[in-house]
Scaffold this active site. Structure first.
Site, short mmCIF file in Angstrom:
data_model
loop_
_atom_site.label_atom_id
_atom_site.label_comp_id
_atom_site.label_asym_id
_atom_site.label_seq_id
_atom_site.Cartn_x
_atom_site.Cartn_y
_atom_site.Cartn_z
CE LYS A 1 -4.13 -1.91 2.21
NZ LYS A 1 -5.06 -1.81 3.34
CG HIS B 1 -8.23 -10.36 4.13
ND1 HIS B 1 -7.17 -9.48 4.26
CD2 HIS B 1 -8.88 -10.36 5.32
CE1 HIS B 1 -7.20 -8.95 5.47
NE2 HIS B 1 -8.22 -9.46 6.14
CE1 TYR C 1 -5.05 -10.47 9.29
CE2 TYR C 1 -3.67 -8.61 9.93
CZ TYR C 1 -4.44 -9.26 9.00
OH TYR C 1 -4.62 -8.70 7.76
#
Length: 298
Positions: free
Chosen positions: A172, A242, A277
């Protein structure tokens, strides 16, 4: 498309290096907002929009049953547009300057289990030849490196270095990072490259992963690969690239990896992004804690 929106589109593609999929999404959001402004306020010019008008649009979207997270995504598109207008000095202040995002419930992403991943990588029968070898390598690369779908799609042939055991990806905001490769991938990569060299006509030569026709992969193509193979072994609702990235992070944390190291591997700019996560690893930690603590032995 007026000059302002076309310039904004060019800015996202050429300067921000956003994917065409993302840029098209921004364009649709802007078009919906522009239509609303025209219909409700008989106003043609987005440059003259005020926050009360934006707020009115938000209320309309919420009343229509659109989720807060979807509304926030649409407003993010507007924010980017008005930031661009500020940057190019077409406005002096953004109408969204003091806007606060709507609260959205956090969705827990359920990772694949180690058994499910093992079944996909070691038990499932893949097609013979190029496509089967490529599909398995894609799955293994997602699971062993945690890269994003866009990073895998845009991975350059020149940025895969078997001898040094690493790949360079562009994440990104055009941020580059080096990710180590596990030795188990070396032979798979060599085999893939050998099969790739047999493709008769290669259009997108610079890209590492290709279709059998020699062209670069796209988002839906990669999604279908992951969904197809994991559908054989998992009943989880979401089976996507993902979720494999999420699985990579969760399994590392479950097996004792330092969260800062996982942050670097994932390419996150802040630890807060990595902490989403950790919910699954907390479950593992709870088991260890309950088993080991003296207060739970009585």
């Amino acid at each position: 498309m007026d000059n302002s929106k076309q310039a904004f589109r060019d800015y996202l593609l050429l300067e921000k290096h956003y994917s065409l999929h993302t840029v098209n999404g921004y364009g649709k959001d802007l078009l919906f907002f522009e239509t609303y402004i025209k219909n409700e306020f008989e106003q043609e010019d987005l440059v003259a929009v005020n926050y009360a008008q934006v707020r009115s649009w938000i209320v309309t979207l919420v009343d229509a049953g659109i989720s807060n997270s979807s509304v926030n995504r649409k407003i993010a598109s507007l924010k980017s547009y008005y930031k661009f207008l500020l940057k190019t000095k077409q406005i002096d202040i953004s109408p969204l300057l003091k806007h606060k995002a709507l609260k959205s419930p956090k969705k827990i992403q359920i990772p694949f289990s180690e058994k499910e991943v093992d079944l996909v990588l070691n038990q499932i029968q893949y097609k013979d030849g190029f496509e089967g070898i490529r599909d398995k390598l894609i799955i293994d690369l997602f699971y062993t490196t945690g890269i994003r779908r866009s990073e895998l799609i845009n991975l350059l042939l020149s940025n895969v270095n078997i001898s040094s055991g690493a790949i360079k990806v562009v994440g990104k905001r055009n941020k580059e990072r080096i990710i180590p490769l596990l030795p188990i991938l070396e032979n798979q990569i060599r085999l893939y490259l050998s099969e790739r060299a047999n493709i008769e006509q290669i259009k997108d030569k610079e890209f590492f992963f290709l279709t059998a026709k020699g062209i670069k992969l796209n988002d839906s193509f990669v999604y279908r690969i992951i969904n197809h193979y994991f559908s054989h072994v998992s009943e989880k609702v979401k089976k996507s690239p993902h979720i494999l990235r999420h699985t990579f992070a969760t399994h590392l944390l479950n097996n004792g990896a330092d969260i800062n190291s996982v942050k670097e591997l994932l390419g996150h700019s802040s630890l807060a992004s990595t902490q989403v996560y950790t919910h699954s690893s907390l479950a593992e930690l709870k088991k260890v804690y309950e088993k080991a603590h003296p207060r739970n032995q009585k």
